[in-house]
Design an enzyme around this catalytic site. Structure first.
Site, PDB file in Angstrom:
ATOM      1  N   SER A 186       0.790  -1.227   0.000  1.00 13.08           N
ATOM      2  CA  SER A 186       0.000   0.000   0.000  1.00 13.08           C
ATOM      3  C   SER A 186       0.820   1.273   0.000  1.00 13.08           C
ATOM      4  O   SER A 186       0.315   2.333  -0.365  1.00 13.08           O
ATOM      5  CB  SER A 186      -0.944   0.017   1.206  1.00 13.08           C
ATOM      6  OG  SER A 186      -0.211  -0.017   2.416  1.00 13.08           O
ATOM      7  N   HIS A 214      -5.479  -4.148  -0.663  1.00 11.63           N
ATOM      8  CA  HIS A 214      -5.376  -3.086  -1.665  1.00 11.63           C
ATOM      9  C   HIS A 214      -5.416  -3.622  -3.096  1.00 11.63           C
ATOM     10  O   HIS A 214      -5.231  -2.866  -4.044  1.00 11.63           O
ATOM     11  CB  HIS A 214      -4.095  -2.275  -1.448  1.00 11.63           C
ATOM     12  CG  HIS A 214      -4.146  -1.386  -0.250  1.00 11.63           C
ATOM     13  ND1 HIS A 214      -4.599  -0.083  -0.300  1.00 11.63           N
ATOM     14  CD2 HIS A 214      -3.817  -1.620   1.034  1.00 11.63           C
ATOM     15  CE1 HIS A 214      -4.533   0.452   0.902  1.00 11.63           C
ATOM     16  NE2 HIS A 214      -4.063  -0.455   1.737  1.00 11.63           N
ATOM     17  N   LYS A 244     -12.071  -0.813   1.748  1.00 15.33           N
ATOM     18  CA  LYS A 244     -11.325  -0.033   0.751  1.00 15.33           C
ATOM     19  C   LYS A 244     -12.148   0.028  -0.538  1.00 15.33           C
ATOM     20  O   LYS A 244     -13.094   0.798  -0.628  1.00 15.33           O
ATOM     21  CB  LYS A 244      -9.924  -0.608   0.593  1.00 15.33           C
ATOM     22  CG  LYS A 244      -9.120  -0.448   1.887  1.00 15.33           C
ATOM     23  CD  LYS A 244      -7.745  -1.015   1.810  1.00 15.33           C
ATOM     24  CE  LYS A 244      -6.928  -0.671   3.042  1.00 15.33           C
ATOM     25  NZ  LYS A 244      -7.475  -1.179   4.313  1.00 15.33           N
TER      26      LYS A 244
END
Length: 396
Positions: A186, A214, A244
């Protein structure tokens, strides 16, 4: 009376953080966390959110969350193993398994919680874990909690991984050995070498664990890094978050049915913490439906990410070697990174400085997270501000 010893400790340590540019000021967002946010009554182009696809404010997810509140209330009411397992949780987990291409899945209250739960449920003090040197803090803490021997290998260094796996096997000291890595890292935006890792795992019979927090919704046309490389049958643990690209909150592990059954029986946050709310469960399921039925948002994300990356790179910023929309501007010095972020803020761009301990000392940066919800006008405004501030501070 409060402890004088504690007060001295806290005052000294906080002063030291300020001195070295490591103290993180927390900003309060007034309203939704979208492509433009309001802080202190002022609009800022938001380049610091993990809301990759803009789903956190999507009307379809808001409608689903409201429906769940009306039908199931605001809380699950208990841990999953008593009577906190709602039909909405089962629907979510079935959809997660379908999304990740596995036999089953289990949901948790957060991604961090998930890594703490899953690693320690399988690994113990008779085992070893091969962990990438740049793995996320939640992986590091999950490994520590397991009490397994932690063997760090150099970041994405397949030769180093193979040597350390071979040595661990030949030592005969461990009952089980796991290799664990982020799918997408990330802070730099690079992707793990999963096919090579899977080959080494098969050679030495290693347990494989990929944290795709991610990657899910981002790589592989939204399916994630494991599916991007066609490794669904070769990776034991596919871990991800619902907070996310999915746009809600929570975490999950997807894998074989016997793995998921074991996690339901032995992972402590599943056993001892109340389940995710009905609204979060149904909104997450809706997000997965959207991702599985269309790549439109994913394509917008990559278009915006590539646009910003090219523009910032052309201005002379050090944007590293990101392979994803994550776009770091690596400054180096922690204090200058903080000052750069502060000046961007003053000019209407919210891009948070990232410094030690989130990244190694001397690699301070401002990390940009373009999303599918950004317009070209928003990104152009940010690029103009970056050029102005970068030149003023002598960074470009």
């Amino acid at each position: 009376m409060n402890s004088k010893t504690l007060n001295r400790f806290l005052d000294d340590r906080i002063a030291d953080l300020h001195k070295h540019g490591l103290y993180n000021e927390i900003d309060v967002v007034q309203g939704a966390n979208g492509p433009v946010i309001m802080i202190d009554g002022q609009e800022k182009v938001n380049l610091s959110s993990n809301n990759y696809l803009g789903l956190a404010t999507d009307e379809r997810l808001k409608t689903a969350a409201k429906q769940a509140i009306d039908s199931h209330g605001v809380g699950a009411g208990a841990v999953r193993t008593i009577n906190g397992t709602l039909d909405l949780h089962i629907q979510l987990e079935q959809k997660l398994a379908q999304f990740k291409g596995t036999e089953a899945a289990i949901s948790y209250q957060s991604g961090f919680n998930c890594n703490m739960a899953a690693i320690s449920a399988v690994m113990d003090n008779h085992d070893a874990i091969l962990s990438d040197s740049l793995n996320h803090a939640s992986i590091i803490d999950g490994c520590r909690l397991s009490r397994a021997t932690i063997i760090r290998y150099e970041h994405s260094d397949i030769k180093d991984l193979r040597q350390k796996a071979k040595a661990a096997i030949e030592s005969g000291a461990y009952n089980k050995i796991m290799v664990i890595t982020d799918g997408v890292f990330s802070m730099d935006g690079d992707i793990a070498k999963l096919p090579e890792i899977a080959d080494i795992a098969e050679e030495f019979d290693l347990i494989t664990y990929v944290d795709d927090a991610h990657g899910s919704g981002v790589t592989g046309k939204g399916a994630g890094t494991v599916k991007q490389f066609g490794l669904e049958k070769r990776i034991d643990f596919q871990m991800g978050t619902l907070s996310k690209a999915i746009g809600v909150v929570g975490g999950y592990v997807a894998g074989k049915e016997n793995l998921i059954n074991w996690l339901k029986a032995r992972s402590r946050p599943f056993l001892f913490s109340t389940a995710i709310s009905p609204a979060d469960a149904l909104a997450s399921t809706e997000a997965l439906e959207i991702l599985m039925n269309s790549t439109e948002l994913n394509e917008l994300l990559w278009e915006n990410g590539n646009y910003l990356k090219v523009k910032l790179g052309n201005l002379g910023f050090n944007i590293g070697n990101s392979e994803t929309p994550i776009t770091p501007c690596i400054i180096g010095d922690e204090k200058q990174s903080q000052e750069f972020s502060k000046r961007l803020f003053e000019e209407g761009v919210y891009a948070k400085a990232i410094v030690f301990p989130t990244v190694p000392r001397g690699t301070g940066r401002v990390r940009n997270m373009p999303t599918a919800a950004h317009t070209k006008e928003m990104l152009d405004k940010a690029i103009t501000v970056y050029e102005k501030v970068g030149k003023a501070l002598g960074i470009i």
